[in-house]
Design an enzyme around this catalytic site. Structure first.
Site, PDB file in Angstrom:
ATOM      1  N   CYS A 168      34.302  44.593 -23.058  1.00  0.00           N
ATOM      2  CA  CYS A 168      34.851  45.953 -23.176  1.00  0.00           C
ATOM      3  C   CYS A 168      33.709  46.932 -23.388  1.00  0.00           C
ATOM      4  O   CYS A 168      32.845  46.713 -24.241  1.00  0.00           O
ATOM      5  CB  CYS A 168      35.846  46.012 -24.327  1.00  0.00           C
ATOM      6  SG  CYS A 168      36.471  47.660 -24.698  1.00  0.00           S
ATOM      7  N   SER A 169      33.707  48.005 -22.635  1.00  0.00           N
ATOM      8  CA  SER A 169      32.605  48.967 -22.705  1.00  0.00           C
ATOM      9  C   SER A 169      32.644  49.832 -23.956  1.00  0.00           C
ATOM     10  O   SER A 169      31.700  50.579 -24.222  1.00  0.00           O
ATOM     11  CB  SER A 169      32.631  49.878 -21.472  1.00  0.00           C
ATOM     12  OG  SER A 169      32.525  49.124 -20.289  1.00  0.00           O
TER      13      SER A 169
END
Length: 471
Positions: free
Chosen positions: A387-388
């Site tokens: 997940c960024s």
């Protein structure tokens, strides 16, 4: 000289002579000094007036007054003056043979201390000095609280010189409103106990404001030094038990009125806030002990905080209702009504507005996230990235309109701040039809048929994307 004569037990006649002699001697010394340095004094006064005028014109009156306050150490002088005065009165109440003083001594040490404090608030100057003493005492307690929690890791920035002045100002304001200077010694001793309860409740609230961020930092950062956790938990335990003990003590020894209701409500609110912080701390610690991330942690914390806010709101509403009851059926006063209106605005209306805005913000974020497509296990496997937002592995994710993957919880937190994608800054939800389209796909059992293969995702620009949509 008069202080020394008073401490050594001179008679009243001798005290009057010593006082008159000291006054005349001091006056003669001042006149002699002024006569010998008159020209220099005039020059210094002219120069000081010019500098003061320039400073007021350049910086304004408030910074100049604060600088003057600090440069002449006026607060330190007031503190020393009050300590000496309190010591003299306390000594007289203990050692004096006067019947009125012995009456307080026979009631116990607590009554003697309260009577001595009351005798130190008979003039405006002594009352102001007492408030300065309250400020310095509060500053010391709050600094020790910070040191107890952080130890020698405290930085110079942690020594906030403005700490403690809220309690001193509170004491000054309430003392002026209750006409403390015009009361008898017995009335002042009784009122002083109530005023000190108010100051202590304010001080406990200030201590909680120091403890709360440190407690949450320890839990969220997964700090493994158990001594720090033990100190923080121990102090929080004190901060929620002691206000309840204060409330019980007040109800046992005083008749309940509006002022005491304000003190009790403040104590209860502090206890509720501390318990809420401990619950959130426990949730973070439980999450850190899990082998897998707890995806619903944000929801649980939200509802825990929401319960705390609801209890705070109900207590504030109860105080307002009790205050209106006292104003209508009891003794009405302008001071109580003013405080009631201020309490109604800040603790009821603003809490209601803040809670409603927070609820709407969360509700909108949840709706936007739920309108996005839910990634399948095959898509996550093809994506093969973190997940960024939180940089953690994704076992479930939402796909934005711009085809980026995020945790649902992370994306919801992001939507509290911005409504654009963290990666490409496009709008996350471009139309209201997206939610209906997603619902239809799920109902038909086709899954995410638009994005069955991760290779179909193209990270093209807005212009290219519009061409594809037209085709």
């Amino acid at each position: 000289m008069p202080v020394f004569a008073r401490l050594t037990g001179f008679s009243s006649d001798l005290l009057l002579v010593v006082h008159n002699f000291a006054s005349v001697f001091t006056l003669l010394m001042i006149v002699f000094y002024l006569f010998n340095n008159l020209s220099n004094i005039i020059d210094i006064c002219q120069e000081s007036i010019n500098e003061a005028y320039f400073a007021f014109k350049t910086f304004g009156p408030l910074p100049v007054l604060i600088t003057f306050w600090k440069s002449v150490f006026l607060s330190v002088q007031m503190l020393i003056f009050w300590v000496l005065m309190f010591s003299c009165h306390f000594y007289l109440f203990i050692m004096s043979d006067d019947e009125s003083n012995r009456l307080f001594y026979d009631e116990g040490w607590l009554v003697v201390i309260l009577a001595s404090l009351g005798e130190c608030c008979t003039t405006p100057v002594s009352l102001f000095a007492f408030c300065v003493m309250i400020s310095y005492t509060s500053f010391g307690v709050l600094t020790l609280t910070k040191f107890y929690l952080q130890g020698f890791e405290m930085t110079p920035l942690d020594f906030d010189g403005s700490r403690g002045w809220t309690e001193g100002f509170t004491m000054l304001l309430i003392a002026v409103q209750t006409d403390l200077l015009d009361l008898s010694i017995l009335q002042r001793a009784f009122l002083m106990s109530i005023l000190l309860f108010i100051v202590v409740s304010s001080l406990i609230q200030s201590m909680y404001e120091i403890v709360d961020p440190i407690l949450l930092t320890l839990s969220a950062s997964h700090n493994k030094r158990w001594t720090k956790h033990a100190r923080a938990i121990g102090l929080c335990t004190f901060l929620w038990i002691f206000p309840l003990f204060m409330s019980y003590f007040i109800c046992q020894y005083f008749d309940l009125d509006f002022w005491l209701m304000v003190i009790i409500s403040s104590c209860l609110l502090t206890s509720v806030q501390v318990i809420g912080s401990l619950v959130v701390y426990a949730l973070f610690i439980y999450d850190s002990l899990r082998t897998e991330p707890w995806e619903s942690l944000d929801d649980v914390i939200y509802w825990a905080r929401a319960c705390t806010r609801v209890v705070e709101f109900l207590v504030a509403v109860f105080v307002v209702c009790y205050g209106f009851k006292e104003s209508i059926f009891g003794e009405w006063s302008l001071v109580n009504t003013s405080i009631l209106l201020i309490h109604c605005y800040f603790n009821v209306w603003q809490r209601l507005q803040s809670g409603w805005k927070s609820f709407l913000l969360r509700w909108k974020a949840v709706k936007k996230v739920e309108s996005l497509l839910l990634a399948t296990s095959e898509q996550l496997e093809n994506y093969n990235d973190v997940c960024s937002i939180c940089f953690q592995e994704m076992k479930s994710a939402r796909i934005t309109h711009c085809k980026h993957f995020f945790h649902s919880v992370c994306l919801r937190k992001w939507l509290y701040i911005k409504e654009t994608c963290p990666m490409c800054h496009q709008e996350i939800c471009k139309s209201n039809d997206l939610g209906n389209e997603t619902a239809n796909n799920v109902d038909d059992g086709d899954g995410l048929n638009e994005f069955e293969n991760f290779n179909d995702f193209d990270f093209s620009t807005d212009e290219d994307q519009s061409d594809i949509d037209n085709d």
